[in-house]
Design an enzyme around this catalytic site. Sequence first.
Site, short mmCIF file in Angstrom:
data_model
loop_
_atom_site.label_atom_id
_atom_site.label_comp_id
_atom_site.label_asym_id
_atom_site.label_seq_id
_atom_site.Cartn_x
_atom_site.Cartn_y
_atom_site.Cartn_z
N SER A 208 0.90 -1.15 -0.11
CA SER A 208 -0.01 -0.20 -0.11
C SER A 208 0.90 1.20 0.16
O SER A 208 2.20 1.15 -0.46
CB SER A 208 -0.96 0.09 1.26
OG SER A 208 -1.89 1.16 1.02
N ASN A 209 0.22 2.25 0.28
CA ASN A 209 0.97 3.69 0.35
C ASN A 209 0.60 4.57 1.76
O ASN A 209 -0.25 4.15 2.26
CB ASN A 209 0.93 4.31 -1.08
CG ASN A 209 -0.43 4.68 -1.35
OD1 ASN A 209 -1.17 5.37 -0.50
ND2 ASN A 209 -0.96 4.03 -2.60
N TYR A 210 1.06 5.65 1.93
CA TYR A 210 0.93 6.42 2.98
C TYR A 210 -0.39 7.19 2.77
O TYR A 210 -0.73 7.89 3.61
CB TYR A 210 2.24 7.35 3.20
CG TYR A 210 3.26 6.55 3.78
CD1 TYR A 210 3.02 5.93 4.92
CD2 TYR A 210 4.35 6.70 3.09
CE1 TYR A 210 4.16 5.30 5.44
CE2 TYR A 210 5.71 6.12 3.64
CZ TYR A 210 5.37 5.49 4.78
OH TYR A 210 6.50 4.67 5.31
#
Length: 397
Positions: A208-210
């Site tokens: 995923s990402n932030y």
Amino acid sequence: MLTGKKIVLGITGSIAAYKAAYLCRALIKKGAEVQTVITPAGKEFITPVTLSALTHKPVVSDFFSANDGTWHSHVDLGLWADAMLIAPATASSIGKMVNGIADNMLITAYLSMKAPVFVAPAMDLDMYAHPSTQHNLDRLKSFGNHIIEPATGYLASSLEGKGRMEEPDAIVRALEDFFARNEQLSKKKIIITAGPTYEKIDPVRYISNYSSGKMGFALAEECALRGAEVILISGPVQLDVIHPNIRRINVESAEEMYRAALKYFPATDVGILCAAVADYRPLLYSENKLKRKNGESVVLELTPNPDIAAALGTIKKPGQRLIGFALETDNERMHAEEKLRKKNLDFIVLNSLNDTGAGFRGDTNKITILDTHGNVKEFPLRTKKEVAKDIIDETIN
Ligand code: CTP
């Protein structure tokens, strides 16, 4: 103007209750119809006769009318109103509103209210600053109520001047602004993608990402406040929506987001693609948890995810608008222009990770908007809520 707007004005027991008379007059001058509801304590500060003379309507204060025993229906008030304004609102009434303590007509009217509610607190600074009051005001906000307070004093962090009821003219202006905004996007349908996506590796791991989703949620809220019907397709985030005009569809992976976006976009006027979609997903999903191989490195093969923005850009019909985002670290403008063109967007909102306060997770953002005519607009560092307003202003233009 507030022409034809039906306002229930709730008055509670504060020294500022005398200002309710000015409020009535100002609201009526703007064309509103006002029905006052007063608490027993409120009557100690302003007489119902003053209020009924100003509004040409009997004041509602008891559950039953004293002369003929008619029941006053709080439910009817809730259906009649275009807005409810509680001014002044004491700490005690605010506490009752938060906890549903319906021991007077005003609180029952509040609990039955179908229209937006505005609250103008009035109390001394110590009461206002108490964690209990602050907690209750936060709760009211989380119910979707609008709190009208005087702007903070010369020190942004100071509470000076807070607690005092906002001046009647400013309260009326807040209502006017609300209704004006509320009609800007009425009858418009807007689809917004927000948050990150999770791409599963095995039952316990994902890529995923932030992204926090805050920008997309602020946009959804802003569109809803302006009267639009919003479909918010959200990846996994720790955020709640409160506006009744927002329909939230939760998804996890890019593919789920893609399917939902393709389903809803054709019937909408605007698409805002704010999600940080994972560009790749693991080619193979392992049904069982992958085990550690001592000392050996592993290779995870990734396969591309569909590009939602590009897909919607291909099916976009005349009259539909598509807005994208670009978060870049280098050659920002060039990359953003390329995405604008490739994905057939109407404009793109660029934020650079090189600007402090911009991008993921935080509450602020600094954007540049680039459109297909080569126009470039730079905006200062602002809260995500304010940035949402700028973006929607640009969408309407
Ligand atoms: N976007 C999308 N679907 C994807 C990837 C991106 O809808 N699979 C949208 C984003 O929501 C954003 C815009 O496309 O509005 C640009 O996203 P970004 O990740 O910056 O662009 P990419 O095309 O993925 O390019 P890159 O990651 O190479 O910078």
